[in-house]
Design an enzyme around this catalytic site. Structure first.
Site, short mmCIF file in Angstrom:
data_model
loop_
_atom_site.label_atom_id
_atom_site.label_comp_id
_atom_site.label_asym_id
_atom_site.label_seq_id
_atom_site.Cartn_x
_atom_site.Cartn_y
_atom_site.Cartn_z
N ASP A 77 -37.12 17.59 0.59
CA ASP A 77 -37.67 18.52 1.60
C ASP A 77 -38.73 17.30 1.97
O ASP A 77 -39.57 16.62 2.71
CB ASP A 77 -37.74 19.97 1.21
N ASP A 79 -28.73 26.80 -3.11
CA ASP A 79 -28.63 27.73 -2.39
C ASP A 79 -29.49 28.56 -2.33
O ASP A 79 -30.44 27.99 -1.29
CB ASP A 79 -29.22 28.65 -4.81
N LYS A 131 -34.33 15.32 4.54
CA LYS A 131 -35.08 15.59 6.25
C LYS A 131 -36.32 15.09 6.33
O LYS A 131 -37.69 15.68 5.80
CB LYS A 131 -35.56 18.12 5.60
N ILE A 181 -30.61 24.66 4.71
CA ILE A 181 -28.75 24.74 4.07
C ILE A 181 -28.65 25.21 2.27
O ILE A 181 -28.82 25.07 1.66
CB ILE A 181 -28.36 23.72 4.38
N ARG A 226 -24.59 28.75 -4.87
CA ARG A 226 -23.64 27.45 -4.96
C ARG A 226 -21.74 27.27 -4.58
O ARG A 226 -22.50 25.81 -5.08
CB ARG A 226 -24.33 26.94 -6.00
N GLU A 254 -30.63 13.80 -7.28
CA GLU A 254 -31.10 14.85 -6.83
C GLU A 254 -30.66 15.52 -5.00
O GLU A 254 -29.68 14.56 -4.76
CB GLU A 254 -32.38 14.83 -5.96
N ASP A 255 -30.50 16.84 -5.43
CA ASP A 255 -29.68 17.12 -4.17
C ASP A 255 -30.02 17.34 -2.68
O ASP A 255 -29.46 16.64 -2.11
CB ASP A 255 -29.50 18.52 -4.58
P1 5GP Z 1 -39.36 18.96 -2.63
O1 5GP Z 1 -40.13 18.95 -3.13
O2 5GP Z 1 -38.81 17.56 -1.55
O3 5GP Z 1 -40.32 19.64 -1.13
O4 5GP Z 1 -37.85 20.18 -2.46
C1 5GP Z 1 -36.90 20.15 -3.38
C2 5GP Z 1 -36.02 21.34 -3.34
O5 5GP Z 1 -36.19 21.92 -2.80
C3 5GP Z 1 -34.42 20.65 -3.28
O6 5GP Z 1 -34.68 20.18 -4.79
C4 5GP Z 1 -34.47 22.36 -3.04
O7 5GP Z 1 -34.71 22.67 -4.48
C5 5GP Z 1 -35.35 23.00 -2.83
N1 5GP Z 1 -34.66 22.54 -1.34
C6 5GP Z 1 -35.25 21.56 0.30
N2 5GP Z 1 -34.64 22.38 0.92
C7 5GP Z 1 -33.58 23.29 0.59
C8 5GP Z 1 -32.52 23.31 1.82
O8 5GP Z 1 -32.27 23.20 3.03
N3 5GP Z 1 -31.36 24.40 1.20
C9 5GP Z 1 -31.81 24.96 -0.05
N4 5GP Z 1 -30.88 25.65 -0.81
N5 5GP Z 1 -33.08 24.68 -1.16
C10 5GP Z 1 -34.19 23.31 -0.39
MG MG Z 2 -33.29 19.83 -6.22
#
Ligand code: 5GP
Ligand code: MG
Length: 176
Positions: free
Chosen positions: A104, A160, A132, A154, A166, A100-101
């Site tokens: 959040d 993106d 984070k 970021i 990207r 996973e990238d």
């Molecule tokens: P979560 O479900 O953990 O809240 O969100 C994860 C997804 O939100 C990541 O896979 C990504 O696509 C997007 N995301 C969360 N933080 C960032 C950020 O700082 N920058 C970008 N570009 N995408 C983010």
């Molecule tokens: Mg992702």
């Protein structure tokens, strides 16, 4: 400084630092998965560059597939279900590593891990480029995390802003 659409971003994490941190988690994964022939599952679109760099640092046999996780209004109590698009491989009995990238709130991963277990995976672990910790809303066990960052938006290295940015080799943070 760079400009993407209407926003400006400052350099935040250099390509050299990213490479060092990925090397460090790859060493841990190499130690844990030798002989297990795991299945890596990369999450599109954001993780495509991280996945490409990570697998080239792994020294054991493994398979890699990709999936896109989409949200739609479902029938469950939260009103939201994450659907796995394109994951056609049978994961029964497999040791799975999600690539996973960025994590959040943790919502995406907290949906995905139980889904993969329900499909019969023997084990499911997460390898994330970024996390984070200050934003996490659900308890989540992230076994491999390359970098922890504060609550900032970021871009770059696969991530993106409105589908742009990207391609940057370094990671940038939005300017306030
Ligand atoms: P979560 O479900 O953990 O809240 O969100 C994860 C997804 O939100 C990541 O896979 C990504 O696509 C997007 N995301 C969360 N933080 C960032 C950020 O700082 N920058 C970008 N570009 N995408 C983010
Ligand atoms: Mg992702």
């Amino acid at each position: 400084m760079i400009q993407i659409l209407d926003k400006q971003f400052d350099l935040f994490i250099t390509r050299e630092q990213i490479d060092r941190d990925i090397t460090a988690i790859a060493e841990k994964i190499n130690a844990d998965y030798a002989e297990r022939k795991p299945l890596l599952i990369g999450t599109l679109n954001g993780a495509f560059i991280f996945a490409a760099d990570l697998v080239r640092k792994l020294n054991f046999e493994h398979e890699i597939q990709f999936t896109k996780i989409s949200s739609y209004d479902g029938m469950d109590t939260t009103g939201e279900v994450k659907e796995l698009i394109g994951l056609t491989v049978d994961i029964t009995g497999r040791d799975v590593i999600i690539v996973e990238d960025i994590i959040d709130t943790g919502t995406t991963m907290s949906h995905l891990v139980p889904q993969l277990k329900a499909k019969g995976a023997r084990s499911v672990e997460i390898a994330a480029l970024l996390m984070k910790p200050g934003k996490l809303k659900v308890p989540l066990d992230v076994k491999y995390c390359a970098m922890e960052i504060p609550n900032e938006f970021i871009v770059g290295y696969g991530l993106d802003y409105d589908n742009y940015g990207r391609n940057y080799a370094d990671i940038y943070v939005v300017k306030e």
